[in-house]
Enzyme design. Structure first.
Site, short mmCIF file in Angstrom:
data_model
loop_
_atom_site.label_atom_id
_atom_site.label_comp_id
_atom_site.label_asym_id
_atom_site.label_seq_id
_atom_site.Cartn_x
_atom_site.Cartn_y
_atom_site.Cartn_z
CE1 TYR A 63 48.74 38.05 35.79
CE2 TYR A 63 46.80 36.59 36.25
CZ TYR A 63 48.21 36.94 35.77
OH TYR A 63 48.81 35.83 34.77
CD GLU A 64 39.13 40.00 39.35
OE1 GLU A 64 38.48 40.79 38.34
OE2 GLU A 64 38.57 39.15 40.01
CB SER A 65 44.65 39.58 42.75
OG SER A 65 45.83 39.43 41.91
#
Lengths: 253, 303
Positions: free
Chosen positions: A51-53
């Site tokens: 996830y880009e988080s």
């Protein structure tokens, strides 16, 4: 339980089919999130979700309500900074599959998530790129999930946030974008591939005609000679989606 | 050892000045709403607000009249809808237009990286032919001096203030974070003045027993604030969950200018600080958000 799948359920199911075991996938917000978690719960248990988080190798116990959900961190393989995610995971070329949606898409797979109308004086201000531009630049395969309408499938995007196969007259190869560009567009009526960098309808959902698809598209569509019929999700998949993955209907609206 | 512990009121009053650029960092996780609300209460104006995902806290600061410009890469209510105050100030119908400067996540992160590393710009393989580079003059292209390929660049960003929310810190400002990092380290090192806000203040010995977890060292920190529940409605890993119901309910509140201002009156202007804000929360909501423990083993730092 109604056994007839909704358009959202068909889209999530069809998108999940594009994911294979051990694919490294950059999971986006919304339906892609559901599709990835569906694939992992069915045919691709070893799907590697990033996830880009900053959460890497996620196995969330609950369906994440956002791409920064705390359940992504619990039991993940690594948590890294977002600078690492974009530089060392995405730009470095580790991402096999990226997922995007958008407000507008054109025949080349260029996507707009920025504005409707002019940029300096927009009719509607949309959220903007987030990570979408770089996901479109670097993913080896890019899956697009969008509902069809004349407003969303347009001759020309008001703004190109994320590059498709050809933009402003130049191919992505000429522009030096390392990723493969859009490979499939999964809609609520049909599925498209890209042929020579342009969209071509290769699958129709059961009961959907070419005329219906064309009527929901703002540009003249190409069709494969014999489009196949998209597989309908079975009762097991529907039960999984409705009772386990998204019982609160966060994505299956 | 310098004791930098201050109240939120003191820290904001001393650090954030009208017209300055401010980053309240955190990606979904560790967003310091308590600092945003204090800036609103102190009626700061003409701020340039910088953040990848402006989120509800920046929208509230925009609605309260604190901002003249927004530098961002994704402006929405994640998974729910729009930032309505921001939209009211940026769409064609807007009377008092908010200036915007827009990147993708990677682009804005790269600006922090350059600022944090003391470089004038940062290179990234991105943007070529895309409209983001056409509508933002700060994005430029260079030929790589080694391969000749076209590389995008963004200029260094040195914000005046960065606010970093963390699980724990000592009174010198050594801040420890676990869970999602966002761009906290990069924005803190890029900033001229750093405020660390912590759920817990711990003895420096606690920091020293687990030094790998420190993301911001006290030597770059100006003030430390002890503010439990300071990130609500966002979350703090190991402390409290994201209040998703609040984010959903916010859509309805923020669509309506009158309801929006009524919210600010009650929950921002109407309280002295975070402690009072927390007292207004429903006990059932607090119980629901409380994190269930998932302890890790810890490691051996011996030699």
């Amino acid at each position: 339980m109604a056994t007839e799948p909704t358009p959202s359920e068909r889209m999530a199911h069809r998108a999940a089919k594009e994911l294979h075991d051990d694919d490294v996938v950059f999971v986006g917000i919304g339906l892609p999130n559901l599709a990835c978690n569906l694939a992992r719960a069915t045919h691709a248990p070893s799907l590697f979700m990033i996830y880009e988080s900053g959460a890497v190798g996620c196995i969330p116990e609950r369906l994440p309500v956002s791409i920064g959900d705390p359940a992504l961190v619990t039991d993940s393989l690594a948590v890294v900074s977002q600078a690492d995610i974009f530089q060392m995971y995405l730009q470095r070329g580790l991402i096999e599959v990226g997922f995007l949606g958008g407000a507008q898409i054109d025949r080349y797979g260029n996507i707009n998530t920025t504005v409707i109308g002019s940029y300096s004086n927009p009719k509607v201000r949309l959220p903007g790129s987030g990570g979408a531009c770089e996901i479109a630049v670097h993913s080896k395969r890019l899956l697009v999930v969008m509902r069809m309408s004349k407003r969303t499938f347009v001759e020309t995007c008001d703004y190109i946030t994320s590059p498709g196969h050809k933009l402003h007259g130049k191919t992505r190869q000429e522009l030096g974008h390392p990723g493969g560009g859009p490979t499939k567009v999964i809609t609520d009526l049909c599925v498209m591939d890209f042929d020579g960098g342009e969209m071509i309808v290769t699958e129709l959902y059961p009961g959907v005609t070419r005329e219906q698809v064309q009527a929901a598209c703002g540009f003249s569509l190409r069709f494969a000679e014999k489009p196949t019929t998209t597989e309908t999700p079975g009762p097991d998949v529907l039960r999984l989606l409705r009772e386990k993955l998204d019982p609160e209907g966060l994505y299956l609206k | 050892m310098a004791d930098k512990l201050r109240s939120m009121k003191e820290a904001i009053a001393d650090t954030v000045k009208d017209g300055e650029s401010v980053v309240i960092d955190g990606f979904t996780h560790l967003i310091c709403f308590a600092a945003g609300h204090e800036i609103i209460r102190q009626r700061r104006q003409d701020l340039t607000l910088v953040r990848l995902t402006p989120d509800l806290v920046y929208d509230q600061m925009i609605a309260a009249g604190c901002a003249k410009k927004l530098v961002f890469s994704w402006a929405g209510n994640p998974g729910v809808g729009s930032l309505h105050a921001m939209r009211r100030r940026t769409e064609s119908s807007a009377k008092d237009r908010l200036a915007i400067e827009e990147y993708s996540h990677f682009g804005l992160l790269s600006r922090f990286l350059a600022g944090a590393a003391g470089l004038p710009f940062w290179p990234l393989k991105n943007y070529n032919g895309c409209d983001i580079a056409k509508t933002n003059e700060a994005i430029k292209f260079i030929a790589c001096p080694y391969t000749g390929e076209t590389i995008a660049t963004v200029p260094a960003l040195r914000p005046d203030v960065a606010v970093i929310h963390c699980q724990r810190a000592d009174r010198e400002g050594n801040a420890q974070v676990w869970g999602l990092y966002g761009s906290q380290k990069e924005s803190a090192f890029a900033a001229k003045k750093v405020i660390v806000v912590a759920e817990e203040i711990v003895d420096t010995q606690v920091i020293r027993r687990d030094p790998n977890r420190t993301i911001v060292p006290g030597i770059i920190v100006r003030h430390v604030v002890h503010e439990p529940f300071g990130a609500h409605p966002s979350y703090v890993q190991g402390y409290y969950d994201r209040d998703n119901d609040f984010y959903v309910a916010w859509e309805d509140i923020s669509r309506d200018e009158a309801k929006y201002q009524a919210y600010l009156e009650e929950f921002v202007y109407g309280v002295k600080g975070r402690a009072e804000y927390k007292q207004k929360m429903d006990a059932g909501v607090l119980a629901k958000l409380k994190a269930k423990p998932r302890m890790s083993e810890g490691v051996d730092y011996g030699y």
